[in-house]
Write an enzyme that holds these catalytic residues in place. Structure first.
Site, PDB file in Angstrom:
ATOM      1  N   MET A 183     -12.050   4.810  -1.078  1.00 30.57           N
ATOM      2  CA  MET A 183     -12.750   5.098   0.182  1.00 30.57           C
ATOM      3  C   MET A 183     -13.436   6.451   0.002  1.00 30.57           C
ATOM      4  SD  MET A 183      -9.776   3.686   2.649  1.00 30.57           S
ATOM      5  CE  MET A 183      -8.607   3.637   1.300  1.00 30.57           C
ATOM      6  N   MET A 191      -8.862   8.484  -0.646  1.00 23.66           N
ATOM      7  CA  MET A 191      -9.751   8.891   0.457  1.00 23.66           C
ATOM      8  C   MET A 191     -10.271  10.303   0.196  1.00 23.66           C
ATOM      9  SD  MET A 191      -7.399   7.717   3.632  1.00 23.66           S
ATOM     10  CE  MET A 191      -6.615   6.103   3.673  1.00 23.66           C
ATOM     11  N   ASP A 236      -6.926  -6.103   4.259  1.00 19.89           N
ATOM     12  CA  ASP A 236      -6.337  -4.765   4.227  1.00 19.89           C
ATOM     13  C   ASP A 236      -6.314  -4.134   5.618  1.00 19.89           C
ATOM     14  OD1 ASP A 236      -5.347  -2.343   3.441  1.00 19.89           O
ATOM     15  OD2 ASP A 236      -7.104  -1.738   2.272  1.00 19.89           O
ATOM     16  N   HIS A 250      -8.247   1.259  -4.299  1.00 23.61           N
ATOM     17  CA  HIS A 250      -9.214   1.117  -3.204  1.00 23.61           C
ATOM     18  C   HIS A 250      -9.865   2.473  -2.969  1.00 23.61           C
ATOM     19  CE1 HIS A 250      -9.673   0.183   1.417  1.00 23.61           C
ATOM     20  NE2 HIS A 250     -10.832   0.311   0.819  1.00 23.61           N
ATOM     21  N   HIS A 304      -1.147  -1.358  -4.343  1.00 27.39           N
ATOM     22  CA  HIS A 304      -2.415  -0.969  -3.717  1.00 27.39           C
ATOM     23  C   HIS A 304      -2.428   0.547  -3.528  1.00 27.39           C
ATOM     24  CE1 HIS A 304      -5.983  -1.839  -1.214  1.00 27.39           C
ATOM     25  NE2 HIS A 304      -5.552  -0.866  -0.423  1.00 27.39           N
ATOM     26  N   MET A 325     -11.742  -5.244   5.373  1.00 26.92           N
ATOM     27  CA  MET A 325     -10.956  -4.269   6.130  1.00 26.92           C
ATOM     28  C   MET A 325     -10.673  -4.851   7.511  1.00 26.92           C
ATOM     29  SD  MET A 325     -10.428  -1.860   4.046  1.00 26.92           S
ATOM     30  CE  MET A 325      -9.422  -0.959   5.230  1.00 26.92           C
ATOM     31  N   ASP A 368      -4.645   3.762  -2.167  1.00 31.26           N
ATOM     32  CA  ASP A 368      -5.764   4.152  -1.304  1.00 31.26           C
ATOM     33  C   ASP A 368      -6.220   5.564  -1.613  1.00 31.26           C
ATOM     34  OD1 ASP A 368      -6.069   1.870   0.476  1.00 31.26           O
ATOM     35  OD2 ASP A 368      -4.048   2.356   1.172  1.00 31.26           O
ATOM     36  N   SER A 397       0.847  -1.196   0.000  1.00 28.64           N
ATOM     37  CA  SER A 397       0.000   0.000   0.000  1.00 28.64           C
ATOM     38  C   SER A 397       0.877   1.238   0.000  1.00 28.64           C
ATOM     39  CB  SER A 397      -0.908   0.004   1.232  1.00 28.64           C
ATOM     40  OG  SER A 397      -1.489   1.278   1.358  1.00 28.64           O
TER      41      SER A 397
HETATM   42  C1  DX5 Z   1      -6.510   1.955   5.301  1.00 30.76           C
HETATM   43  C2  DX5 Z   1      -5.998   1.571   3.934  1.00 30.76           C
HETATM   44  C3  DX5 Z   1      -4.953   0.507   3.964  1.00 30.76           C
HETATM   45  C4  DX5 Z   1      -3.675   0.942   4.647  1.00 30.76           C
HETATM   46  C5  DX5 Z   1      -2.940  -0.271   5.145  1.00 30.76           C
HETATM   47  O1  DX5 Z   1      -7.565   2.834   5.146  1.00 30.76           O
HETATM   48  O2  DX5 Z   1      -7.065   1.077   3.132  1.00 30.76           O
HETATM   49  O3  DX5 Z   1      -4.670   0.046   2.649  1.00 30.76           O
HETATM   50  O4  DX5 Z   1      -2.860   1.681   3.797  1.00 30.76           O
HETATM   51  O5  DX5 Z   1      -1.847   0.169   5.875  1.00 30.76           O
HETATM   52  P1  DX5 Z   1      -1.171  -0.697   7.019  1.00 30.76           P
HETATM   53  O6  DX5 Z   1      -0.657  -1.956   6.377  1.00 30.76           O
HETATM   54  O7  DX5 Z   1      -0.088   0.187   7.507  1.00 30.76           O
HETATM   55  O8  DX5 Z   1      -2.216  -1.015   8.063  1.00 30.76           O
HETATM   56 ZN    ZN Z   2      -6.578   0.017   1.220  1.00 29.83          ZN
END
Ligand code: DX5
Ligand code: ZN
Length: 217
Positions: A68, A37, A175, A66, A33, A137, A35, A8
């Site tokens: 969010m 947001m 994740d 991903h 990956h 999650m 993310d 990620s």
């Molecule tokens: C959280 C993200 C994850 C995050 C995981 O909202 O969707 O992908 O980056 O990070 P670690 O492995 O540090 O928990």
């Molecule tokens: Zn993620």
């Protein structure tokens, strides 16, 4: 089975993103990956379409995006154009999940659904045959570096049962809070893809960390 590893980039050094992506290229990772947001669905803002495009310019592995965000339907096409291979939306953010997944597949992307820790896997019963990937999650979405939620194991087992019962081909992605200390138990429970951010990017040798996660028995 050896898991697919998806580092990620949320935990990467954003000022040296090209270098970080090149590190992933050289590793045994299967995906990158990413993310996204929006500050509404989750209490944090990360990166958007131009950064996904920039990552895609350097990445040799498919992008596992991903989302969010609320209202993901508005942006599916643009994430596809930016280079997404997988687009994962949140169950909790979609009023018409069937339509959203149809659209992701129409764009020739793999269609993923993410479930927050409080969302039961049983809610996927009538849609699982349309899903390529379920992202469970194992932390509350919004931040990297959080503690893994142990109840995830039960969810993996229940999801695996649902997938087998329905003949779905969906892969199970985990994740949040993944590390060497839980990776083999997650695989044993039925996980196919492990996302890891902090565990990889804060380690001394990230390539070795990725390869160790991949080769875990
Ligand atoms: C959280 C993200 C994850 C995050 C995981 O909202 O969707 O992908 O980056 O990070 P670690 O492995 O540090 O928990
Ligand atoms: Zn993620």
């Amino acid at each position: 089975m050896r898991p697919f590893i998806a580092p990620s980039v949320l935990a990467a050094d954003f000022a040296n993103l090209q270098q970080e992506i090149e590190m992933i290229n050289q590793s045994d990772a299967s995906y990158v990956h990413v993310d996204v947001m929006d500050g509404i669905f989750v209490p944090n803002i990360s990166l958007g379409i131009p950064v996904v495009e920039a990552i895609h310019r350097h990445a040799e592995k498919p992008l596992d995006v991903h989302l969010m965000i609320i209202d993901p339907d508005k942006y599916l096409q643009r994430f596809k154009e930016a280079g997404a291979a997988h687009i994962t939306v949140h169950y909790e953010a979609c009023n018409h999940l069937h339509r959203t997944l149809d659209e992701i597949r129409r764009l020739n992307c793999k269609a993923g659904v993410a479930l927050n820790p409080h969302t039961p896997v049983e809610l996927l019963k009538d849609i699982i045959h349309e899903v390529d990937l379920v992202c469970l999650m194992s932390v509350n979405p919004g931040f990297g570096g959080q503690k893994f939620i142990e109840h995830t194991y039960t969810k993996i087992e229940n999801l695996k049962k649902l997938i087998v019962q329905t003949g779905s081909k969906a892969q199970i992605e985990i994740d949040g809070g993944v590390s060497m200390s839980n990776a083999s138990a997650l695989i044993e429970a039925g996980a196919d893809i492990l996302v890891a951010g902090n565990f990889i990017f804060t380690s001394k040798n990230p390539i070795e960390t990725i390869n160790n996660l991949k080769n875990i028995a």
